[in-house]
Structure formats: C-alpha cells, structure tokens
Motif scaffolding. Structure first.
Motif, PDB file in Angstrom:
ATOM      1  N   SER A  14      91.873 -13.055  77.687  1.00 29.43           N
ATOM      2  CA  SER A  14      90.392 -14.203  78.646  1.00 29.43           C
ATOM      3  C   SER A  14      91.156 -15.818  78.099  1.00 29.43           C
ATOM      4  O   SER A  14      90.801 -16.884  79.401  1.00 29.43           O
ATOM      5  CB  SER A  14      89.767 -13.963  78.158  1.00 29.43           C
ATOM      6  N   MET A  17      93.634 -17.748  80.265  1.00 28.96           N
ATOM      7  CA  MET A  17      93.231 -17.259  81.608  1.00 28.96           C
ATOM      8  C   MET A  17      91.835 -18.400  81.877  1.00 28.96           C
ATOM      9  O   MET A  17      91.741 -19.245  82.452  1.00 28.96           O
ATOM     10  CB  MET A  17      92.603 -15.925  82.419  1.00 28.96           C
TER      11      MET A  17
ATOM     12  N   VAL B  52      84.122 -22.087  83.739  1.00 25.93           N
ATOM     13  CA  VAL B  52      85.957 -21.163  83.827  1.00 25.93           C
ATOM     14  C   VAL B  52      85.493 -20.312  85.391  1.00 25.93           C
ATOM     15  O   VAL B  52      86.778 -20.547  86.125  1.00 25.93           O
ATOM     16  CB  VAL B  52      85.863 -20.321  83.002  1.00 25.93           C
ATOM     17  N   GLY B  70      86.566 -12.324  85.218  1.00 25.84           N
ATOM     18  CA  GLY B  70      87.271 -14.368  84.142  1.00 25.84           C
ATOM     19  C   GLY B  70      86.132 -14.079  84.079  1.00 25.84           C
ATOM     20  O   GLY B  70      86.213 -14.819  82.323  1.00 25.84           O
ATOM     21  N   GLY B  73      85.468 -12.069  81.008  1.00 27.35           N
ATOM     22  CA  GLY B  73      86.501 -11.940  80.001  1.00 27.35           C
ATOM     23  C   GLY B  73      86.276 -13.550  78.895  1.00 27.35           C
ATOM     24  O   GLY B  73      86.486 -13.106  77.818  1.00 27.35           O
ATOM     25  N   VAL B  74      86.052 -15.151  79.128  1.00 27.89           N
ATOM     26  CA  VAL B  74      86.244 -15.640  78.617  1.00 27.89           C
ATOM     27  C   VAL B  74      84.968 -15.257  77.409  1.00 27.89           C
ATOM     28  O   VAL B  74      84.750 -15.956  76.352  1.00 27.89           O
ATOM     29  CB  VAL B  74      86.301 -17.039  79.454  1.00 27.89           C
ATOM     30  N   ILE B  76      83.319 -12.730  76.515  1.00 25.82           N
ATOM     31  CA  ILE B  76      83.344 -11.793  75.552  1.00 25.82           C
ATOM     32  C   ILE B  76      84.073 -12.391  74.340  1.00 25.82           C
ATOM     33  O   ILE B  76      84.246 -11.873  73.064  1.00 25.82           O
ATOM     34  CB  ILE B  76      83.701 -10.312  76.075  1.00 25.82           C
ATOM     35  N   ALA B  77      85.593 -12.996  74.991  1.00 26.17           N
ATOM     36  CA  ALA B  77      86.833 -13.595  74.037  1.00 26.17           C
ATOM     37  C   ALA B  77      85.873 -14.374  73.346  1.00 26.17           C
ATOM     38  O   ALA B  77      86.160 -14.338  71.967  1.00 26.17           O
ATOM     39  CB  ALA B  77      87.472 -14.227  75.174  1.00 26.17           C
ATOM     40  N   LEU B  80      83.816 -12.504  70.321  1.00 24.91           N
ATOM     41  CA  LEU B  80      83.882 -11.622  69.699  1.00 24.91           C
ATOM     42  C   LEU B  80      84.976 -12.527  69.118  1.00 24.91           C
ATOM     43  O   LEU B  80      84.876 -12.651  67.352  1.00 24.91           O
ATOM     44  CB  LEU B  80      85.019 -11.136  69.999  1.00 24.91           C
ATOM     45  N   ILE B  81      85.507 -14.022  68.826  1.00 23.76           N
ATOM     46  CA  ILE B  81      85.482 -15.401  68.282  1.00 23.76           C
ATOM     47  C   ILE B  81      85.241 -15.368  67.022  1.00 23.76           C
ATOM     48  O   ILE B  81      85.041 -15.146  65.562  1.00 23.76           O
ATOM     49  CB  ILE B  81      86.525 -16.210  68.781  1.00 23.76           C
ATOM     50  N   MET B  84      84.504 -12.415  64.882  1.00 18.99           N
ATOM     51  CA  MET B  84      85.558 -11.996  63.666  1.00 18.99           C
ATOM     52  C   MET B  84      86.220 -13.114  62.966  1.00 18.99           C
ATOM     53  O   MET B  84      86.107 -12.985  61.737  1.00 18.99           O
ATOM     54  CB  MET B  84      86.540 -11.790  64.729  1.00 18.99           C
ATOM     55  N   LEU B 194      81.177  -6.145  66.128  1.00 24.09           N
ATOM     56  CA  LEU B 194      82.101  -6.568  66.642  1.00 24.09           C
ATOM     57  C   LEU B 194      81.416  -5.799  67.970  1.00 24.09           C
ATOM     58  O   LEU B 194      81.691  -7.342  69.046  1.00 24.09           O
ATOM     59  CB  LEU B 194      83.425  -6.112  66.604  1.00 24.09           C
ATOM     60  N   LEU B 198      80.384  -8.399  71.476  1.00 19.37           N
ATOM     61  CA  LEU B 198      81.547  -8.156  72.200  1.00 19.37           C
ATOM     62  C   LEU B 198      80.576  -7.565  73.275  1.00 19.37           C
ATOM     63  O   LEU B 198      80.251  -8.209  74.544  1.00 19.37           O
ATOM     64  CB  LEU B 198      82.589  -6.801  72.693  1.00 19.37           C
TER      65      LEU B 198
END
Lengths: 479, 302
Positions: A14, A17, B52, B70, B73-74, B76-77, B80-81, B84, B194, B198
């Motif tokens: 991600s 991207m 994005v 995308g 994805g972004v 969620i990323a 999650l960062i 975590m 997590l 998410l």
C-alpha cells in the motif's frame, strides 16, 4: 486471525502504491502545465507573427516585442480601453541575461496561508518575477531579496509579520503580498513608517488608505461586477451572495449589495462555514432564497466555489438561477473540477486577462512562471503577484541614485499610467486618498478545459462611495 | 417556513450527510470498543486515502477499480502502522492518553499531505455514480446519496454480525471487556487489537472517498470537520451501540441540513444549523447523566 507477515506485506504494498501515485501526480501536473504553456506560446507565435515566440525570459529585442505587442493587442477582443503608452518591454527588468550581485534590496510581503485559505500564489508570482529579474541584471546590478511572512489568519501573527518586515528585516519596499488581515492590521503602521504599499487587496482597508494601492479589485468589487452581469443576463427579483465565513466576509458582499439595492433588486447574503462542508446544501439554500430566475453569486476560495457549484449541479439547480462567481474562482483548476455541465452557465469575474492569452505580457508571465514559479499554479492570484513585482521593479529601475526606502517608496508613489496586457485600465498609485485602479473587469466562463470570454472590460457602476471617489479622482487627473 | 418540497430536498441531503457521519461513528465505536482508543486520526486517514485515490485516478496506468482499492489499502496500512508501532506503548495508559496520541498522528498526516500534494488545487473525486439521478418533482436523489445511505446500513449490519455471531467478534468483545482477563483466557490480545485497527482503517478509507466526493475535497473538511458530527454520533451511541450510533449520525445529518431550509422570521434556525451535533450529543449526555450511566467506561456492551 491476521498474521504479522500478511500485515507487513499489505503495508509495504500500500505504501509503495501511495508513493508511486503521489510522485506521478506531481510530475505529471508539472509537465502538463509546462507543455500547455509551451503550446500556448507556440500558438501565439503563429498568430502574432512570431512576437510571442520572441518573448523570452532573458533579454531580447525589446523594440520588436513592443511592435508585436501592438499587433497582438489589436487582435484581442479584450484590448485595454485606454490610449496609454505600451507597457515596458517583455523582459524581466533590465533583461541583460547577467545575474545580479552585491548588496540585496529587500522587499517584503505578507500573505495568508492556512488550510482552506491559501493566498500564497500571490507572493509566488512575485517571487518568480523577482528571481527572473535577479538573473537579468537585478536593479542596476543589485539583486532583490524577497521576504514573505504568513499571517496565518491570526491577528497577532499578522501584526508581528508587519513589524518584523519593517523593523527586523528592514525592507525598503512592501510589494507582492496578498493577505486577508495585513491592510487592516498593519496599514496605518506602514503609513507611519513611510511606506507606500502595492498589494493584492482583500479587505476594505486595502482600498481606503492613501498609501496602499491594490492591483486588483478585491472580492467586494468583483462581487459587484458579478451582480451587474447576472442582471444584464435577465436575472430578476433577488440576488443572493454566498460568502464563506472568513474575517471581513460581510465586506465582500457590500458592493454587490449596494449595487443590487440601487437597481431595484432584493438582496440577501449567506455565510456558510469555510471550508464549505456540504456544497449541495449550500447551493440549494442559495437557490431557494433567490427564487426561480434570481441571481446567485458565489464567493470564496476556488475549492469552496467548486464545492458549491458541484453541489448545485448534483441537485439539478444550474438552470434555476443566473450564476456568477467572484474573482477568486478565476483558477483553471476550477474549470477541470467543474466539468462541461457548467460551460457557459457561470460567469467568473476576472480582474486580469486570461493567463492563456497571446499578448506579450501574458506570454512573459507564463514563461517566467514556468522557469521560476516552481509548483505555483497559473491563475489570477499569481498574476497579481507578478504584476506587483513588475510595477515595483520598473519603479526602482527609474530611480536616479541609490535605491533606499525613501527613494523606492517615492518612486512607487509616482507610478501612473502603468499599462499591462493583463489589465483593462492602466494601474496608477499617485496621491489619491483611496485606490481602486482596477475598476473595470471582464467576465469569463468555463469552456471545455479553458475559460472563454463572456464580456470584455466592464466598468464598475458608480454606486459605492469608493468607486464614486475613484472616478472623481480619475476625472480630475485626466486618467 | 420551508415548503414541503424544500424541506424534502434538504432532508435527502441530510440523509446522505448523515450516512457519512454514521459510517465514521461506526469506525470510531468499533475501535473504541476493542482498544479503548477514540481515534481522532479517523478523518485524516480517510483524507490521505482520498488524495491517493485521486492521484491514482489521474494516471493512465491505473484502472479505476485498483484506484479505489488503493484507497482501502493505504487507509488500512496507515491504520495498521499506528496500531503496530504507536499504539502498543500506550496500551496500558488511560483512554484519554491513548486518544490524544491519535490527534498528534492526525496532524502528522495533514503535514505529509501538505508536503506531497498541492492542496490549493481544486479537485473533484468522481466515483462514477453521480450521474445516476432520480427526480421526484423538484427533489433530486443521485447515485452518491443512495450509495452512502446503503453502505452505512451494510457496514453497520456487517460489523454487528461480526461482533455478535463470530468467534473473532466474541474475542473482540472479550478484549473490550477486560484485556487482562481475555489474555489469561488465551485470547491473542495484540492480534485482536490489530484486527480492530485494520477494520477501522478500512472504514476510514471508505469514508474518505465518499466524503471527498460528497462533501468537499479539502484537507480541513476531510480531517477535522468530519470529527465533530462523527464523535457526536458515537457519543449518542454511548461509544458502544452501533445501531444507535448509526441512528445518531442520520439524525445529526438531517437536523443540520433541514435547519438550513428555514428563512425569514425563522432565519435563526438556519444560522444555528451547525450546532445540531452538539445539541444532540449534549442532550444525550445530559439524559445519560440523569440515569447515572458512565459513558466513557469502555465496558458497556450492547
């Protein structure tokens, strides 16, 4: 259950991207802007006997360019109204092609830049021109150091910014800024300190002090031009002015209100929060108040204007009223965001000529912005800054002897009859108690990917006291 | 007083706005129920995903479907960062401290967006459903309005089923009730956290692109303006009930938009339309206080 390795892979993919997309967007935008400018310059060269093509950032044949300017102006529907002498040659400053060195001349400006309210394109346009001048001999060999302060729309920060420029940075001239607060909070102080300021006017104080001269008309008077336009197109009944809530929003509406009431219209202003949080609701509110066949004038940042107009389109309100937008909407990215359904349906008040025009001053602007403007967008605000910088440089180049605070401000005060292809009427400073030299404006409308001219230069009707006083001054001084 | 047509037009707009508040409130509640964090970065994560998505849509190589994926994805990323890297050191702190940490993260994301994108540029996020229109007299319903409302209901229903009908949901509720007891019972608390981050990230992505298309593609609006009504909706749901949160979101949306339709002698109603979230949330807090219910305990599960 989700496992760390899966998560890590997802995160990496991600982020990759996101990184790719932002990079490609930036470079693609920049490339598009530059290629568009190049194409325009190329087209201009064809239609004006290579005049615009000869327009270069570094020194060129000034005589040839001036002749070409006349030819180009004659071909334009929006030629300046006066018989004033042609503008300075289409080069940056002296146009020597030699970098300036030595003791810098400090010029200061204040702007407003916070999320949602960003006027920094003004000083960006000024900086581009100053940088070009510095690469072309500077002010008789001395470079310009351009210092920009951000008032952050905070009165305390605005006052501190003005004081810093004057007392800490020791600037010799104030030019190139556009700020919502600077004139109101620092205007009197600048006068006491012996400054004559050339600015992009926003609030009332920018137009009501003897030592401040705006190159633009500001949101209030572009609002009046919009009111005049919707009435000329057949609007009846009520005119509604929508101005997102920023300091001075009531002033933005004042000239349109005075004109509407003097011409038999009902009038109402509404002030939604900025950034506008639901364009469709605001547009529906405005149209409901204006009634069928009324006029709606949208003021505010390009993004707020786009949000309200997009909302109107979503609600099928485009044909219910006559639409107009203030000069801050004179931004090409607005055209892209609106789409074809607004073509010919909204009149955007334009305080300066189209940045895609063929005239020499405009070609120079595009070329300078392409080379020195960085990511700054082409549009009205950067034109204001560019114009201010041009006027300031020309004034300083005319000084016999040292450029000091006293000589620079005296030279700026003596600027009269300054013509530019961007302006309907020549700019002047002079000894007027108040300033509104930009009192004649155009109207444009989206047309595909660009703006098309709706009306040529249209003078402000003398309803407001400031306009009346300015016209009286111009008449008395033969302007 | 507004006419019935005017009232109905504003009502429809209010439902669409309310759907966004309901979705956001749902994301807030899900995360809070599991981790005890009120995620002030909720809007900022969605805002980044909107930027994005817009950038991907401008490229020639990226299919639209991938651009929208995308966004998820972004979001969620990023979520999650945070879950975590940043959240674990705060795990044993009180809820207020945990939540303030997300505020700092929101400001960081805003800064990154300002550096990466030209935020002064006017943008429009076209989801391809805006052209679908249904006119009932003078009232217009477009595809985006409908999708927002339907998605809000689907997301709330799905999350409710997940929490109440699955082993994962049972584990999440156990962690929400008491982390230490859940850990002693063998539930992998960190992994459950997590999963919550998410899920919240996915909802952030969804809200980000809907909000950018429906409301205003602006950094401030997407990051902060969404927070107040969303938090108000979550407060109405007492940070525990998803269905009441959804109802609260719709109520806030409808109240704030319908209030705008008043003019003339009732103009003051329109002038104060923005207070709808505060008024509703305030009324609920007062009502709950009257019944001595602790709102921010993180234990009350419905």
């Amino acid at each position: 259950m989700i496992y760390p390795r899966t998560i890590a892979a997802l995160v990496v993919a991600s982020l990759a991207m996101a990184a790719c997309s932002s990079d490609s967007e930036t470079s693609e935008t920049a490339e598009t802007t530059r290629s568009s400018a190049a194409a325009e310059t190329s087209a201009a060269a064809t239609t004006t006997e290579a005049a615009a093509a000869e327009t270069t950032v570094a020194g060129t044949d000034a005589t040839a360019d001036t002749e070409a300017a006349s030819a180009t102006s004659a071909a334009e529907a929006t030629a300046p109204e006066t018989d004033a002498t042609p503008a300075a040659a289409e080069v940056c400053g002296l146009g020597t092609g030699e970098p300036a060195s030595g003791d810098p001349i400090k010029i200061g400006a204040v702007t407003t830049q916070i999320p949602g309210v960003d006027l920094s394109a003004g000083p960006a346009g000024a900086k581009a021109y100053f940088d070009c001048v510095n690469d072309n001999g500077g002010i008789n060999g001395r470079p310009i150091e351009f210092i920009v302060e951000n008032d952050q729309l905070d009165p305390g920060a605005a006052a501190a910014a003005g004081k810093k420029l004057v007392e800490s940075d020791n600037v010799v001239l104030l030019a190139g800024g556009i700020s919502i607060l600077d004139c109101a909070l620092n205007g009197a102080y600048y006068g006491e300190q012996g400054f004559n300021m050339i600015t992009g006017g926003v609030g009332a104080a920018c137009f009501g002090l003897p030592h401040i001269a705006p190159v633009n008309a500001g949101p209030a008077y572009s609002g009046q031009i919009s009111a005049q336009y919707v009435a000329s197109q057949g609007a009846t009944g009520k005119i509604v002015f929508v101005a997102p809530k920023v300091p001075g929003a009531e002033y933005f509406s004042s000239a349109a209100e005075a004109w509407a009431l003097a011409n038999g219209f009902e009038y109402e202003a509404i002030y939604p929060d900025t950034p506008v949080q639901d364009g469709a609701a605001v547009a529906l509110d405005a149209v409901t108040r204006a009634g069928e066949g009324g006029g709606v004038i949208v003021s505010g940042s390009p993004q707020d204007t786009a949000t309200m107009l997009q909302g109107a389109a979503e609600q099928g309100l485009i044909d219910d009223v006559y639409w107009a937008a203030g000069a801050s909407a004179d931004d090409i990215s607005l055209v892209e965001a609106l789409g074809p359904e607004w073509d010919g349906k909204v009149a955007v008040a334009a305080e300066v000529a189209d940045v895609n025009g063929d005239a020499p001053d405009i070609a120079l602007y595009r070329e300078v912005m392409g080379e020195y403007g960085g990511d700054a967008a082409l549009g009205a605000f950067s034109v204001f800054g560019f114009l201010m910088a041009e006027i300031a440089v020309d004034a300083m180049l005319g000084i016999d002897g040292d450029v000091t605070k006293e000589s620079a401000n005296a030279a700026l005060n003596e600027v009269v009859d300054y013509e530019s292809d961007f302006l309907c009427k020549p700019f002047y400073f002079g000894d007027s108690d108040l300033h509104l030299a930009n009192n004649s404006q155009r109207n444009r409308t989206p047309d595909g990917d660009v703006f098309a001219e709706l009306t040529g230069c249209t003078p402000l009707d003398p309803v407001d006291d400031v306009v009346k006083a300015v016209y009286a001054y111009e008449k008395a001084n033969g302007i | 007083m507004p006419t019935l047509t005017e009232f109905s037009s504003f009502f429809v707009l209010g439902l669409a706005a309310g759907a966004v508040y309901a979705l956001s409130g749902t994301g807030l509640v899900v995360l809070y129920r599991t981790t005890g964090v009120v995620n002030f970065a909720f809007g900022a994560i969605g805002m980044v995903s909107a930027f994005v998505t817009w950038s991907l849509l401008q490229t020639s190589w990226c299919p639209n479907a991938l651009a929208y994926l995308g966004a998820f994805g972004v979001a969620i990323a990023i979520s999650l960062i945070y879950g975590m890297v940043v959240a674990p050191p705060f795990a044993q702190r009180d809820s207020v401290t945990k939540s303030v940490g997300t505020l700092g993260f929101a400001l960081l994301l805003v800064g990154i967006v300002f550096v990466t994108w030209d935020t002064a540029k006017v943008r429009k996020l076209d989801l391809g459903v805006e052209d679908w229109k249904l006119d009932i007299g003078k009232i217009r319903l477009n595809g985006l309005n409908v999708i927002s409302i339907v998605l809000a209901a689907i997301v709330v229903a799905s999350v409710t089923v997940l929490l109440n009908r699955t082993r994962l949901g049972t584990a999440m509720r156990a962690v929400a009730n008491d982390r230490e007891v859940a850990a002693l019972a063998g539930i992998p608390v960190r992994r459950i956290d997590l999963v919550a981050w998410l899920g919240a990230g996915a909802i952030c992505g969804l809200v980000g692109i809907i909000n950018a298309a429906l409301v205003n593609f602006d950094v401030n609006t997407l990051t902060f303006a969404l927070l107040v009504p969303s938090l108000a909706a979550a407060t109405i749901g007492r940070l525990s009930s998803l269905w009441i949160t959804m109802l609260g979101g719709f109520l806030i949306g409808v109240m704030s938009r319908v209030a705008k339709s008043f003019s003339g002698d009732l103009q003051f109603v329109s002038d104060y339309s923005e207070i709808a979230p505060f008024a509703l949330a305030g009324a609920v807090i007062l009502w709950l206080g009257r019944h001595r219910t602790v709102v921010l305990s993180g234990r009350a599960m419905r």
